[in-house]
Design an enzyme around this catalytic site. Sequence first.
Site, PDB file in Angstrom:
ATOM      1  N   ASP A   8       0.877  -1.298   0.126  1.00  0.00           N
ATOM      2  CA  ASP A   8       0.158   0.160   0.053  1.00  0.00           C
ATOM      3  C   ASP A   8       1.017   1.102   0.093  1.00  0.00           C
ATOM      4  OD1 ASP A   8      -2.675  -1.043   0.289  1.00  0.00           O
ATOM      5  OD2 ASP A   8      -1.977  -1.928   2.149  1.00  0.00           O
TER       6      ASP A   8
ATOM      7  N   MET B  72       0.548   5.361  -0.002  1.00  0.00           N
ATOM      8  CA  MET B  72      -0.356   6.364   0.316  1.00  0.00           C
ATOM      9  C   MET B  72       0.451   7.666   0.375  1.00  0.00           C
ATOM     10  SD  MET B  72      -1.977   4.765   3.592  1.00  0.00           S
ATOM     11  CE  MET B  72      -2.785   3.035   3.281  1.00  0.00           C
TER      12      MET B  72
ATOM     13  N   HIS C 126      -0.185  -1.061  -4.639  1.00  0.00           N
ATOM     14  CA  HIS C 126      -1.605  -0.288  -4.698  1.00  0.00           C
ATOM     15  C   HIS C 126      -1.433   1.215  -4.473  1.00  0.00           C
ATOM     16  CE1 HIS C 126      -5.687   0.152  -2.343  1.00  0.00           C
ATOM     17  NE2 HIS C 126      -5.794   0.995  -3.443  1.00  0.00           N
TER      18      HIS C 126
ATOM     19  N   ASP D 174     -10.139  -5.436  -0.679  1.00  0.00           N
ATOM     20  CA  ASP D 174      -9.116  -4.769   0.066  1.00  0.00           C
ATOM     21  C   ASP D 174      -9.782  -4.144   1.001  1.00  0.00           C
ATOM     22  OD1 ASP D 174      -6.889  -3.935   1.036  1.00  0.00           O
ATOM     23  OD2 ASP D 174      -6.545  -2.545  -0.651  1.00  0.00           O
TER      24      ASP D 174
HETATM   25  C1  DX5 Z   1      -6.111   0.287   2.939  1.00  0.00           C
HETATM   26  C2  DX5 Z   1      -5.365  -0.453   2.169  1.00  0.00           C
HETATM   27  C3  DX5 Z   1      -5.422  -1.916   2.719  1.00  0.00           C
HETATM   28  C4  DX5 Z   1      -4.901  -2.313   4.034  1.00  0.00           C
HETATM   29  C5  DX5 Z   1      -5.711  -3.476   4.562  1.00  0.00           C
HETATM   30  O1  DX5 Z   1      -6.159   1.667   2.527  1.00  0.00           O
HETATM   31  O2  DX5 Z   1      -5.275  -0.288   1.121  1.00  0.00           O
HETATM   32  O3  DX5 Z   1      -4.751  -2.635   1.953  1.00  0.00           O
HETATM   33  O4  DX5 Z   1      -3.779  -2.302   4.420  1.00  0.00           O
HETATM   34  O5  DX5 Z   1      -5.727  -3.763   5.746  1.00  0.00           O
HETATM   35  P1  DX5 Z   1      -6.778  -4.254   6.579  1.00  0.00           P
HETATM   36  O6  DX5 Z   1      -6.849  -5.997   5.993  1.00  0.00           O
HETATM   37  O7  DX5 Z   1      -6.108  -4.375   7.991  1.00  0.00           O
HETATM   38  O8  DX5 Z   1      -7.874  -3.531   6.484  1.00  0.00           O
HETATM   39 ZN    ZN Z   2      -4.588  -1.785  -0.391  1.00  0.00          ZN
END
Ligand code: DX5
Ligand code: ZN
Length: 215
Positions: A34, A36, A65, A174
């Site tokens: 992930d 961000m 992602h 996700d």
């Molecule tokens: C949220 C991310 C997810 C996150 C999922 O913004 O895109 O991929 O890491 O984590 P869990 O499974 O803990 O919700």
């Molecule tokens: Zn994600």
Amino acid sequence: MAKIAPSVLGADFSRLAEEIASTDKCQVDMLHLDIMDGHFVPNISFGPAIVKTINSLTDNFLDVHLMLFEPEKYFEAFQKAGADAITFHIEVHPDPVAHARTLKSMGVQAGLSLNPNTPVDKVLPFLEYFDILLVMSVHPGFGGQSFIESALPKIEAARKFIDNHKLATQILVDGGVDADNASRVVGAGADVLVMGSAFFKDSNRAALTKKVKAM
Ligand code: DX5
Ligand code: ZN
């Protein structure tokens, strides 16, 4: 058979090498990374340097992602860092086909994601150009949130569309996916379950992986 993609955001970064080794030992199908930017989502995670580190720790498929504005500026950096698939958001690029083509020309699988408040109709017309549809079942930005139930009919609609049009697009789900709701998510039509906290907090990760793969 469903697939499991641990989201490394849920790992203990002080023991990153051991955490990645544990995913290999469990024979998970891919790793979800992930990214961000603090703008598209209200949090900052990590960038290409950490993806490169993770790539040096495993041979597994890396599904990156991008929760970023202007994700295309970073395609090359993440491809060079070892991304096997790169997913960006329809909310950022409502006309996403050119970017899918760019990714494929780089030898990377293309993924398209949609947030919980975005109707599934927005992505269906583009699925033929994408290897991955990433359905968000939480508002992106943080791990450990609760699964949003309204993701289920969206998964069902995408499954129906993909099957009807005989597309090869895989559906990844996700956010908030855990051992309790996993079978409902798979039942709705998901191919791959992304699991952050549910995977890394489980005291028996191998059993969880086996359970998901048997679904
Ligand atoms: C949220 C991310 C997810 C996150 C999922 O913004 O895109 O991929 O890491 O984590 P869990 O499974 O803990 O919700
Ligand atoms: Zn994600």
